[in-house]
Design an enzyme around this catalytic site. Structure first.
Site, PDB file in Angstrom:
ATOM      1  N   SER A   1      85.674 -42.110  22.209  1.00  0.00           N
ATOM      2  CA  SER A   1      86.640 -41.790  23.267  1.00  0.00           C
ATOM      3  C   SER A   1      86.198 -42.384  24.594  1.00  0.00           C
ATOM      4  CB  SER A   1      86.794 -40.273  23.414  1.00  0.00           C
ATOM      5  OG  SER A   1      87.385 -39.730  22.274  1.00  0.00           O
TER       6      SER A   1
ATOM      7  N   HIS B   1      88.240 -39.687  14.999  1.00  0.00           N
ATOM      8  CA  HIS B   1      88.248 -38.222  14.931  1.00  0.00           C
ATOM      9  C   HIS B   1      89.122 -37.749  13.770  1.00  0.00           C
ATOM     10  CE1 HIS B   1      87.497 -38.216  19.534  1.00  0.00           C
ATOM     11  NE2 HIS B   1      86.385 -37.808  18.961  1.00  0.00           N
TER      12      HIS B   1
ATOM     13  N   LYS C   1      80.847 -35.884  31.213  1.00  0.00           N
ATOM     14  CA  LYS C   1      81.852 -36.947  31.121  1.00  0.00           C
ATOM     15  C   LYS C   1      83.004 -36.729  32.094  1.00  0.00           C
ATOM     16  CE  LYS C   1      80.813 -37.631  26.214  1.00  0.00           C
ATOM     17  NZ  LYS C   1      81.294 -37.441  24.840  1.00  0.00           N
TER      18      LYS C   1
HETATM   19  O1  PNS Z   1      83.004 -35.117  21.817  1.00  0.00           O
HETATM   20  P1  PNS Z   1      81.738 -34.659  22.463  1.00  0.00           P
HETATM   21  O2  PNS Z   1      81.757 -34.934  23.954  1.00  0.00           O
HETATM   22  O3  PNS Z   1      80.511 -35.194  21.789  1.00  0.00           O
HETATM   23  O4  PNS Z   1      81.749 -33.064  22.285  1.00  0.00           O
HETATM   24  C1  PNS Z   1      80.657 -32.338  22.690  1.00  0.00           C
HETATM   25  C2  PNS Z   1      80.829 -30.835  22.445  1.00  0.00           C
HETATM   26  C3  PNS Z   1      81.913 -30.253  23.350  1.00  0.00           C
HETATM   27  C4  PNS Z   1      81.161 -30.575  21.014  1.00  0.00           C
HETATM   28  C5  PNS Z   1      79.431 -30.302  22.795  1.00  0.00           C
HETATM   29  O5  PNS Z   1      79.104 -30.678  24.097  1.00  0.00           O
HETATM   30  C6  PNS Z   1      79.321 -28.809  22.601  1.00  0.00           C
HETATM   31  O6  PNS Z   1      79.110 -28.350  21.513  1.00  0.00           O
HETATM   32  N1  PNS Z   1      79.448 -28.078  23.726  1.00  0.00           N
HETATM   33  C7  PNS Z   1      79.383 -26.648  23.736  1.00  0.00           C
HETATM   34  C8  PNS Z   1      78.164 -26.171  24.477  1.00  0.00           C
HETATM   35  C9  PNS Z   1      77.007 -25.941  23.520  1.00  0.00           C
HETATM   36  O7  PNS Z   1      77.124 -25.239  22.531  1.00  0.00           O
HETATM   37  N2  PNS Z   1      75.853 -26.553  23.845  1.00  0.00           N
HETATM   38  C10 PNS Z   1      74.659 -26.465  23.064  1.00  0.00           C
HETATM   39  C11 PNS Z   1      74.625 -27.518  21.968  1.00  0.00           C
HETATM   40  S1  PNS Z   1      73.192 -27.363  20.956  1.00  0.00           S
END
Ligand code: PNS
Length: 164
Positions: free
Chosen positions: A127, A17, A41
């Site tokens: 992670s 990261h 998760k």
């Molecule tokens: O580290 P991760 O788990 O891949 O992070 C994922 C995260 C939090 C960045 C992703 O799940 C996200 O963008 N969530 C916000 C909800 C959202 O916008 N969903 C639509 C995505 S197209």
């Protein structure tokens, strides 16, 4: 001025990261690291703990700040005046998943996504694997920023003790 967001769960923040955050910070004026929750998760750290750890390890970069977000990432981008989403890519699996999200996000508000190829030394680090290895007693110290190692080992040990 270009403002980018580096979004993620960061549970916990890894050296992979930091590679992507630091390289993004070199090519845009401001970076907001946005800590979200991935409902799919099981978390090791609370969102507030993740913000704390990220704030410590990102402190050396003057143009990086850390925020919590909930809801849609595109809504956060609009409210924070963010021009671009920066995402690291480790492999083809990431690409397939991230491409779909990038296209959805652009369809929703027009926000662009830029992909940063992860440095090869961190390409296998995630992670979720760190959480699994640490919880089973494996050594993850080389994969985490120094300030995050002790907290991760302690939390993993608590989880192990609660489970056994
Ligand atoms: O580290 P991760 O788990 O891949 O992070 C994922 C995260 C939090 C960045 C992703 O799940 C996200 O963008 N969530 C916000 C909800 C959202 O916008 N969903 C639509 C995505 S197209």
């Amino acid at each position: 001025m270009t403002r980018a967001v580096c979004p993620g769960s960061f549970d916990p923040v890894t050296r992979g990261h930091l590679d992507v955050i630091g390289r993004t910070a070199r090519v845009v004026e401001e970076v907001v690291v946005a800590v979200g929750s991935n409902q799919a998760k099981t978390a090791l750290f609370s969102p507030q703990e993740r913000v704390e750890m990220l704030s410590e390890v990102c402190a050396p970069w003057d143009n990086v700040s850390v925020r919590l977000f909930s809801g849609l990432l595109v809504d956060f981008c609009v409210s924070e005046d963010i021009d671009v989403i920066s995402k690291g890519l480790r492999n083809g699996g990431d690409f397939d998943y991230e491409l779909q999200m990038a296209q959805m996000n652009r369809q929703l508000t027009g926000v662009e996504t830029l992909f940063v190829p992860t440095s090869p030394e961190w390409a296998y680090v995630s992670s979720s694997l760190v959480r699994e290895v640490a919880t089973l007693g494996g050594d993850v110290a080389a994969l985490l920023p120094e300030r995050v190692v002790a907290r991760t080992l302690a939390r993993a040990a608590e989880r192990r003790a609660a489970r056994d």
